[in-house]
Design an enzyme around this catalytic site. Sequence first.
Site, PDB file in Angstrom:
ATOM      1  CE1 TYR A 158      -4.138   1.444  -0.355  1.00 47.36           C
ATOM      2  CE2 TYR A 158      -3.583   2.722   1.598  1.00 47.36           C
ATOM      3  CZ  TYR A 158      -4.409   2.486   0.505  1.00 47.36           C
ATOM      4  OH  TYR A 158      -5.493   3.292   0.291  1.00 47.36           O
ATOM      5  CE  LYS A 165      -7.091   6.312   0.266  1.00 46.31           C
ATOM      6  NZ  LYS A 165      -8.077   7.126  -0.455  1.00 46.31           N
ATOM      7  CE  LYS A 195     -10.503  -9.163  -8.911  1.00 45.84           C
ATOM      8  NZ  LYS A 195     -11.046  -9.063 -10.262  1.00 45.84           N
TER       9      LYS A 195
HETATM   10  P1  NAP Z   1     -12.152   3.383  -8.680  1.00 43.86           P
HETATM   11  O1  NAP Z   1     -13.467   2.847  -9.054  1.00 43.86           O
HETATM   12  O2  NAP Z   1     -11.011   3.126  -9.616  1.00 43.86           O
HETATM   13  O3  NAP Z   1     -12.285   4.930  -8.367  1.00 43.86           O
HETATM   14  C1  NAP Z   1     -11.169   5.797  -8.245  1.00 43.86           C
HETATM   15  C2  NAP Z   1     -11.583   7.077  -8.898  1.00 43.86           C
HETATM   16  O4  NAP Z   1     -10.572   8.107  -8.756  1.00 43.86           O
HETATM   17  C3  NAP Z   1     -11.783   6.895 -10.389  1.00 43.86           C
HETATM   18  O5  NAP Z   1     -13.037   7.417 -10.776  1.00 43.86           O
HETATM   19  C4  NAP Z   1     -10.636   7.694 -10.959  1.00 43.86           C
HETATM   20  O6  NAP Z   1     -10.817   8.149 -12.247  1.00 43.86           O
HETATM   21  C5  NAP Z   1     -10.579   8.822  -9.961  1.00 43.86           C
HETATM   22  N1  NAP Z   1      -9.423   9.672 -10.225  1.00 43.86           N
HETATM   23  C6  NAP Z   1      -8.109   9.348 -10.223  1.00 43.86           C
HETATM   24  N2  NAP Z   1      -7.372  10.411 -10.604  1.00 43.86           N
HETATM   25  C7  NAP Z   1      -8.261  11.417 -10.860  1.00 43.86           C
HETATM   26  C8  NAP Z   1      -8.133  12.763 -11.294  1.00 43.86           C
HETATM   27  N3  NAP Z   1      -6.932  13.321 -11.563  1.00 43.86           N
HETATM   28  N4  NAP Z   1      -9.254  13.520 -11.447  1.00 43.86           N
HETATM   29  C9  NAP Z   1     -10.462  13.005 -11.194  1.00 43.86           C
HETATM   30  N5  NAP Z   1     -10.661  11.726 -10.799  1.00 43.86           N
HETATM   31  C10 NAP Z   1      -9.560  10.954 -10.634  1.00 43.86           C
HETATM   32  O7  NAP Z   1     -11.662   2.794  -7.269  1.00 43.86           O
HETATM   33  P2  NAP Z   1     -12.298   2.779  -5.800  1.00 43.86           P
HETATM   34  O8  NAP Z   1     -11.607   1.661  -5.132  1.00 43.86           O
HETATM   35  O9  NAP Z   1     -13.766   2.837  -5.850  1.00 43.86           O
HETATM   36  O10 NAP Z   1     -11.708   4.127  -5.185  1.00 43.86           O
HETATM   37  C11 NAP Z   1     -12.509   5.147  -4.600  1.00 43.86           C
HETATM   38  C12 NAP Z   1     -11.887   5.596  -3.288  1.00 43.86           C
HETATM   39  O11 NAP Z   1     -12.024   4.549  -2.343  1.00 43.86           O
HETATM   40  C13 NAP Z   1     -10.410   5.930  -3.361  1.00 43.86           C
HETATM   41  O12 NAP Z   1     -10.126   7.042  -2.540  1.00 43.86           O
HETATM   42  C14 NAP Z   1      -9.767   4.689  -2.761  1.00 43.86           C
HETATM   43  O13 NAP Z   1      -8.486   4.929  -2.226  1.00 43.86           O
HETATM   44  C15 NAP Z   1     -10.781   4.381  -1.696  1.00 43.86           C
HETATM   45  N6  NAP Z   1     -10.712   3.034  -1.117  1.00 43.86           N
HETATM   46  C16 NAP Z   1     -10.724   1.951  -1.914  1.00 43.86           C
HETATM   47  C17 NAP Z   1     -10.637   0.674  -1.347  1.00 43.86           C
HETATM   48  C18 NAP Z   1     -10.620  -0.562  -2.207  1.00 43.86           C
HETATM   49  O14 NAP Z   1     -10.208  -1.613  -1.729  1.00 43.86           O
HETATM   50  N7  NAP Z   1     -11.078  -0.490  -3.455  1.00 43.86           N
HETATM   51  C19 NAP Z   1     -10.577   0.527   0.053  1.00 43.86           C
HETATM   52  C20 NAP Z   1     -10.587   1.667   0.845  1.00 43.86           C
HETATM   53  C21 NAP Z   1     -10.651   2.920   0.257  1.00 43.86           C
HETATM   54  P3  NAP Z   1      -9.919   7.369 -13.383  1.00 43.86           P
HETATM   55  O15 NAP Z   1     -10.598   6.067 -13.616  1.00 43.86           O
HETATM   56  O16 NAP Z   1      -9.925   8.321 -14.517  1.00 43.86           O
HETATM   57  O17 NAP Z   1      -8.528   7.206 -12.862  1.00 43.86           O
END
Ligand code: NAP
Length: 274
Positions: A158, A165, A195
């Site tokens: 990570y 974070k 995922k």
């Molecule tokens: P996700 O579906 O890939 O979403 C991440 C989002 O961030 C995407 O829409 C991505 O757009 C956007 N992003 C990245 N760079 C950007 C930029 N410059 N401008 C605007 N948007 C941008 O993944 P997710 O897991 O749902 O992530 C959402 C949040 O949850 C994140 O903060 C992540 O760290 C957090 N989180 C995830 C998990 C997990 O296991 N999945 C666990 C805890 C917390 P693009 O597709 O264009 O990059």
Amino acid sequence: MLKPLMEGKKGLIMGLANDKSIAWGIAQALNEHGAQLAISYQNEALEKRVKPLAAQLDKEPLLLQCDVSDSASVESCFKKLADEWGKIDFLVHAIAFSDRNQLRGRTIDTTRDNFAMTMNISCFSFLEACKYASPLMADGGAVVTLTYMGSERVLPNYNIMGVAKAALEAAVRYAAMDMGEQGVRVNAISAGPVKTLAASGIGDFRKMLHWNALNSALERNITPEEVGYAALGLLSDCGTGITGEVLHVDSGYHIQGMLRMKNIDRDVEVLTEG
Ligand code: NAP
């Protein structure tokens, strides 16, 4: 069903990439409870992915382009939101990014450029979004961002995202103080592993999912829908006394101090199989 909790409320969701996104779980829960949504997407390619999801919502959402690495883009997104709606009741920030080549190996090998970019997109973007949302929430409201337990403890691969974070969680507390004066609550949800596109960049993510399912209190992984309902609680009038908080939605993984005894043999096998 419960009485709709978000009827008459409007807000922006940032970070919806596809139907696996945590932001989609949140969008669905808010939609189910009557919210009117605006959804931001990073660029035109993503607009194509977001449109079919937007079509599934009961109230046609406002779609806005917003690349959070560019302050002009963020300002313009909130200006359009202000022109259309004048005010909002909630903001969801579900955005993070780091170079996937550095989500493996040693954290101390993180480059200066990737450190800056990771902090910029994963933490500064939250503060900047709060800044532009603040005048639109003059009569109060609620903000939720997404974090992960890698902020509190060291988790394999990570790496610098854990550092970002930790900064994000501190930013939540500072923003909660800043915006509390205008009746805006600011909280984070620390989700267990899901995922998604972003998660697939983390080295050995499949093993992390497996490990969490085996060793969390509930002995399973969580779903984006469960994060959605937790966000609904924080963003609705159910959460009026909660601010500056980091709420874990992780099947209770964060409370454990050691593996479940009954799983130790199986976990050792998984790790040694590679
Ligand atoms: P996700 O579906 O890939 O979403 C991440 C989002 O961030 C995407 O829409 C991505 O757009 C956007 N992003 C990245 N760079 C950007 C930029 N410059 N401008 C605007 N948007 C941008 O993944 P997710 O897991 O749902 O992530 C959402 C949040 O949850 C994140 O903060 C992540 O760290 C957090 N989180 C995830 C998990 C997990 O296991 N999945 C666990 C805890 C917390 P693009 O597709 O264009 O990059």
